[in-house]
Design an enzyme around this catalytic site. Structure first.
Site, PDB file in Angstrom:
ATOM      1  N   ASN A 143      11.332  54.133  81.465  1.00  0.00           N
ATOM      2  CA  ASN A 143      12.271  54.038  81.377  1.00  0.00           C
ATOM      3  C   ASN A 143      12.968  52.525  81.375  1.00  0.00           C
ATOM      4  O   ASN A 143      13.688  51.984  80.835  1.00  0.00           O
ATOM      5  CB  ASN A 143      12.817  54.656  83.078  1.00  0.00           C
ATOM      6  N   TYR A 170      18.988  45.220  71.260  1.00  0.00           N
ATOM      7  CA  TYR A 170      19.221  46.216  71.830  1.00  0.00           C
ATOM      8  C   TYR A 170      18.779  47.539  70.726  1.00  0.00           C
ATOM      9  O   TYR A 170      17.853  48.355  71.012  1.00  0.00           O
ATOM     10  CB  TYR A 170      20.736  46.350  72.317  1.00  0.00           C
ATOM     11  N   VAL A 227       6.606  45.848  83.700  1.00  0.00           N
ATOM     12  CA  VAL A 227       6.335  46.321  82.462  1.00  0.00           C
ATOM     13  C   VAL A 227       5.896  45.446  80.800  1.00  0.00           C
ATOM     14  O   VAL A 227       5.248  45.479  80.034  1.00  0.00           O
ATOM     15  CB  VAL A 227       7.115  47.455  80.820  1.00  0.00           C
TER      16      VAL A 227
END
Length: 236
Positions: free
Chosen positions: A80, A157, A54
């Site tokens: 995902n 994150y 990705v």
């Protein structure tokens, strides 16, 4: 027949979501960076493998071209793939390159894959996108004392998952004919940070995958532009 592409699906949450959707009758394209591990996972589950990184524009373009050339079409995209980065002593890595890598995978990666997949999805009679997010990216959950996210610090994150929220909302507004939602899969045993999944507290990935599979199977009358978890909608 519903055809689904899942990114980062050779292990953990992605693999368990693939398992559930294969069992539900979907043709599943299992996307993974590593060809050997991805192919092995696809063979195990009865899915199709496509090499997909990705963070690499060319890899994403090649993967979607391969799916188009196969003739299966594409009805569902599950974004995902995601990472976290740990530094010395296990604390979150907050140096520039590490943070950029987290955002490139977790947020920019969703845009890369979604943009490449849209031409195929728009040919579907029931196009669906599921973006894997986290309560750590929810402004509500991180301010609600009853939620675990309010007691856990995750600067890079968590921020990358907050970006996933706005990416989800903006795509839902831009493409009202699609069903586009973010999902909080729950605290899950995972190798997200690069360690042993068994060392990470949480429930099995097979349990967390149920809410992802549920959102992947919604019809044209299903929700869009929402943040979902096991018990329904989660506050942004």
């Amino acid at each position: 027949m519903t055809t689904t592409l899942i990114t980062g699906a050779n292990t953990g949450l992605g693999k368990q979501t693939a398992r559930l959707l294969v069992e539900a009758g979907h043709t599943v394209w299992l996307g993974a960076r590593d060809e050997a591990r991805g192919q092995a996972a696809a063979d195990e589950l009865g899915a199709r493998f496509v090499q997909l990184d990705v963070t690499d524009d060319a890899s994403v373009a090649a993967a979607l071209a391969a799916i188009e050339a196969s003739g299966t079409g594409l009805d569902v995209l599950v974004n995902n793939a995601g990472i976290a980065r740990r530094g010395a002593g296990g604390s979150e890595a907050l140096d520039g390159p590490s943070v950029l890598e987290v955002f490139d995978t977790n947020a920019v990666g969703i845009i890369r894959v979604t943009e490449a997949a849209l031409p195929l999805l728009q040919r579907s009679s029931n196009p669906v996108i599921v973006n894997i997010s986290s309560a750590l990216g929810s402004f509500w959950a991180t301010h609600e004392p009853s939620r675990p996210a309010s007691h856990f610090r995750s600067i890079a994150y968590g921020s990358s998952k907050a970006a996933v929220s706005m990416i989800t909302v903006q795509y839902a507004l831009s493409y009202p004919q699609l069903r586009i939602n973010a999902v909080e899969p729950g605290i899950t045993q995972t190798s997200l940070g690069g360690g042993d999944p068994k060392s990470h507290p949480g429930r099995p990935a097979a349990e967390s995958a149920k809410v992802v599979a549920r959102l992947a199977c919604i019809g044209s009358d299903g929700p869009t532009g929402t943040f979902q978890e096991d018990d329904g909608e989660l506050g942004w």
